[in-house]
Design a protein around this motif. Sequence first.
Motif, PDB file in Angstrom:
ATOM      1  N   ASP A  34     -35.501 -21.048  37.285  1.00 34.52           N
ATOM      2  CA  ASP A  34     -34.716 -20.769  38.480  1.00 34.52           C
ATOM      3  C   ASP A  34     -33.772 -19.632  38.103  1.00 34.52           C
ATOM      4  OD1 ASP A  34     -33.310 -20.711  40.828  1.00 34.52           O
ATOM      5  OD2 ASP A  34     -32.513 -22.748  40.674  1.00 34.52           O
ATOM      6  N   ASP A  35     -33.977 -18.492  38.691  1.00 28.66           N
ATOM      7  CA  ASP A  35     -33.174 -17.306  38.399  1.00 28.66           C
ATOM      8  C   ASP A  35     -33.208 -16.957  36.912  1.00 28.66           C
ATOM      9  OD1 ASP A  35     -31.666 -15.130  39.283  1.00 28.66           O
ATOM     10  OD2 ASP A  35     -29.762 -16.177  39.000  1.00 28.66           O
ATOM     11  N   GLY A  36     -34.383 -17.163  36.292  1.00 26.71           N
ATOM     12  CA  GLY A  36     -34.578 -16.809  34.896  1.00 26.71           C
ATOM     13  C   GLY A  36     -34.032 -17.817  33.896  1.00 26.71           C
TER      14      GLY A  36
ATOM     15  N   ALA B 233     -30.506 -29.409  37.148  1.00 29.70           N
ATOM     16  CA  ALA B 233     -29.665 -29.129  35.983  1.00 29.70           C
ATOM     17  C   ALA B 233     -30.300 -28.078  35.090  1.00 29.70           C
ATOM     18  CB  ALA B 233     -29.471 -30.411  35.181  1.00 29.70           C
ATOM     19  N   GLN B 234     -29.458 -27.271  34.473  1.00 27.45           N
ATOM     20  CA  GLN B 234     -29.979 -26.384  33.450  1.00 27.45           C
ATOM     21  C   GLN B 234     -30.481 -27.263  32.305  1.00 27.45           C
ATOM     22  OE1 GLN B 234     -27.147 -23.372  32.406  1.00 27.45           O
ATOM     23  NE2 GLN B 234     -27.067 -22.564  34.476  1.00 27.45           N
TER      24      GLN B 234
END
Length: 55
Positions: free
Chosen positions: A43-45, A21-22
Amino acid sequence: MDVAINYLEENFAERKIKIQAQEYLHRFYGSLGFKQVSEPYLDDGILHIDMLREK
Protein backbone atom coordinates in the motif's frame (compact mmCIF):
# COMPACT_ATOMS: atom_id res chain seq x y z
CA MET A 1 -4.41 2.70 20.75
CA ASP A 2 -5.90 1.70 24.09
CA VAL A 3 -7.94 4.94 24.14
CA ALA A 4 -9.16 4.36 20.57
CA ILE A 5 -10.11 0.73 21.28
CA ASN A 6 -11.95 1.67 24.47
CA TYR A 7 -13.78 4.49 22.68
CA LEU A 8 -15.00 2.14 19.93
CA GLU A 9 -16.09 -0.50 22.41
CA GLU A 10 -17.86 1.91 24.77
CA ASN A 11 -19.47 4.30 22.27
CA PHE A 12 -20.26 2.00 19.36
CA ALA A 13 -20.46 -1.40 21.08
CA GLU A 14 -17.90 -2.71 18.60
CA ARG A 15 -17.03 -6.38 19.08
CA LYS A 16 -14.71 -6.55 16.05
CA ILE A 17 -12.13 -3.96 15.04
CA LYS A 18 -10.28 -4.37 11.74
CA ILE A 19 -7.18 -2.35 10.89
CA GLN A 20 -4.68 -2.09 8.06
CA ALA A 21 -1.30 -2.14 9.77
CA GLN A 22 2.19 -1.67 8.47
CA GLU A 23 3.69 -5.14 8.57
CA TYR A 24 6.61 -4.20 10.80
CA LEU A 25 4.12 -3.25 13.56
CA HIS A 26 2.63 -6.76 13.63
CA ARG A 27 3.96 -7.53 17.14
CA PHE A 28 2.80 -4.19 18.56
CA TYR A 29 -0.77 -4.67 17.37
CA GLY A 30 -0.63 -8.33 18.35
CA SER A 31 0.11 -7.23 21.92
CA LEU A 32 -3.20 -5.32 21.82
CA GLY A 33 -5.16 -8.41 20.79
CA PHE A 34 -5.13 -8.01 17.01
CA LYS A 35 -4.55 -11.09 14.84
CA GLN A 36 -3.28 -11.08 11.26
CA VAL A 37 -6.06 -11.99 8.79
CA SER A 38 -4.38 -11.34 5.43
CA GLU A 39 -1.18 -11.92 3.57
CA PRO A 40 1.18 -8.93 3.31
CA TYR A 41 0.36 -6.50 0.50
CA LEU A 42 1.80 -3.24 -0.78
CA ASP A 43 0.00 0.00 0.00
CA ASP A 44 1.77 3.12 -1.23
CA GLY A 45 5.00 1.14 -1.49
CA ILE A 46 4.86 -0.09 2.14
CA LEU A 47 4.04 -3.66 3.20
CA HIS A 48 0.75 -3.83 5.13
CA ILE A 49 -1.40 -6.57 6.67
CA ASP A 50 -5.04 -6.63 7.70
CA MET A 51 -5.54 -7.34 11.39
CA LEU A 52 -8.67 -8.11 13.39
CA ARG A 53 -9.42 -7.76 17.10
CA GLU A 54 -12.47 -9.63 18.38
CA LYS A 55 -13.79 -9.31 21.89
